[in-house]
Enzyme design. Sequence first.
Site, PDB file in Angstrom:
ATOM      1  N   HIS A  69       0.943  -1.198  -0.059  1.00 46.32           N
ATOM      2  CA  HIS A  69       0.051   0.124   0.043  1.00 46.32           C
ATOM      3  C   HIS A  69       1.060   1.234  -0.055  1.00 46.32           C
ATOM      4  O   HIS A  69       0.565   2.124  -0.615  1.00 46.32           O
ATOM      5  CB  HIS A  69      -1.239  -0.055   1.191  1.00 46.32           C
ATOM      6  CG  HIS A  69      -2.202  -0.731   0.974  1.00 46.32           C
ATOM      7  ND1 HIS A  69      -3.404  -0.249   1.116  1.00 46.32           N
ATOM      8  CD2 HIS A  69      -2.281  -2.259   0.487  1.00 46.32           C
ATOM      9  CE1 HIS A  69      -4.281  -1.473   0.920  1.00 46.32           C
ATOM     10  NE2 HIS A  69      -3.592  -2.506   0.657  1.00 46.32           N
ATOM     11  N   ASP A  70       2.091   1.237   0.604  1.00 44.56           N
ATOM     12  CA  ASP A  70       2.941   2.354   0.522  1.00 44.56           C
ATOM     13  C   ASP A  70       3.447   2.705  -0.745  1.00 44.56           C
ATOM     14  O   ASP A  70       3.244   3.705  -1.223  1.00 44.56           O
ATOM     15  CB  ASP A  70       4.100   2.323   1.700  1.00 44.56           C
ATOM     16  CG  ASP A  70       5.070   3.377   1.806  1.00 44.56           C
ATOM     17  OD1 ASP A  70       4.445   4.631   1.541  1.00 44.56           O
ATOM     18  OD2 ASP A  70       5.942   3.225   1.781  1.00 44.56           O
ATOM     19  N   THR A 248      -2.382 -23.189   4.434  1.00 39.82           N
ATOM     20  CA  THR A 248      -1.519 -23.103   5.068  1.00 39.82           C
ATOM     21  C   THR A 248      -1.473 -21.403   5.390  1.00 39.82           C
ATOM     22  O   THR A 248      -0.634 -20.556   4.695  1.00 39.82           O
ATOM     23  CB  THR A 248       0.019 -23.270   4.516  1.00 39.82           C
ATOM     24  OG1 THR A 248       0.151 -22.659   3.381  1.00 39.82           O
ATOM     25  CG2 THR A 248       0.390 -24.690   4.496  1.00 39.82           C
ATOM     26  N   ASP A 253       3.917 -19.095   1.043  1.00 35.77           N
ATOM     27  CA  ASP A 253       4.472 -20.356   0.130  1.00 35.77           C
ATOM     28  C   ASP A 253       3.468 -20.523  -1.089  1.00 35.77           C
ATOM     29  O   ASP A 253       2.879 -19.613  -1.331  1.00 35.77           O
ATOM     30  CB  ASP A 253       4.335 -21.623   0.875  1.00 35.77           C
ATOM     31  CG  ASP A 253       3.003 -22.085   1.446  1.00 35.77           C
ATOM     32  OD1 ASP A 253       1.983 -21.442   0.919  1.00 35.77           O
ATOM     33  OD2 ASP A 253       2.914 -22.997   2.436  1.00 35.77           O
TER      34      ASP A 253
END
Length: 324
Positions: A69-70, A248, A253
């Site tokens: 977002h920055d 997960t 991953d």
Amino acid sequence: MAPTRSILSVVALTLLVHGSADAVNQNCLKDQFYDQLCPDAERVIQNAVFAELDKNLSNAAAIIRLQFHDCFVGGCEASVLLDGDDTEKSSVSAHLRGFEVVDAAKTAVEAICPGVVSCADVLAYAARDSAIKLNGTGWAVQGGRRDGLVAFSVAAAEEDIPSPDLDVTQLIANFAVKGLSARQMVVLSGSHSSGVGHCDKVVARLYNFSAARPTDPSLDPEYAEELKRRCPNAPVAKSVEVAMDSATPQTLDSDYFLGLTARKGLFASDQALFEDRRTTDIVASLHDGRRFASEFGEAMRAMGAIGVRARGQIRRNCRKVNTW
Ligand code: HEM
């Protein structure tokens, strides 16, 4: 989303703040930037980030998202960290969080080298360190960003941040405006292999997809039922959190990409990456965990170079601009 308008507004803002267009310059970025200026900076930031994440690992995904977002709103200049009534971080529906982790890292590095490491750089290091905590592979982070002086409004931020109902054409265009390729867009979407979304972004897919088909047919039917249990069609349920990668949820991953192939993408924008012929093969190639890890680091470096300022402040407190 209005990419042209948003580019113009960023350029205009840059001119306004710094007085010249060359203030946006990614050549100021370097690997090992603080080796001479503050040799312990990266280690101290990492220790502070790890200590915070040991208290609450769910913030790790939030920090990676904060850097996205920055960098997408006005360039990587830490505007997302500025407090205020109508600032990027104040958007209720964006659900940005994890600011206290950045504060802790900044406080730690200020204690050893006051006024040296920018908040934009602290955030970039913290995002890499968060990825490591999520069992991801780290990457070399470039330093040298300067902090901006202006927080963008919620409305301005919404022009630049892609919404979860975009299709692939819109996603490619949104990232192209920032100088990122379609492949980098897919790779970076892999950060949705950890963290949470909220039911308000999903209910339309579950109950109001179309008159003929209330549930989005691109969703695996069992997964759709699971989501309906988690997100009932009632206003009160809209603020409930859902894991973006149900396999997960706290690791960074390639399971996210396996999930897309199994039609278990939480947002329409996730699932579209598998459905669209321009990106299906990219999704398949990222089933390979090692390939994902190395491309993710490279793509995070590219994202971390968007709209970097050669001039600006080193904020003392990431939540407000220096006034002296
Ligand atoms: C490709 C376009 C993208 C779209 C449409 C998108 C959309 C979203 C949405 C809607 C949420 C959930 C907000 C909520 O309801 O809480 C979210 C969460 C998240 N996004 Fe994205 N995103 C995109 C790309 C990215 C990129 C490039 C990154 C990082 C490099 C990223 C990292 C994350 C992370 C880590 C979260 C979970 C945050 C948490 O647990 O607090 N996203 N994204």
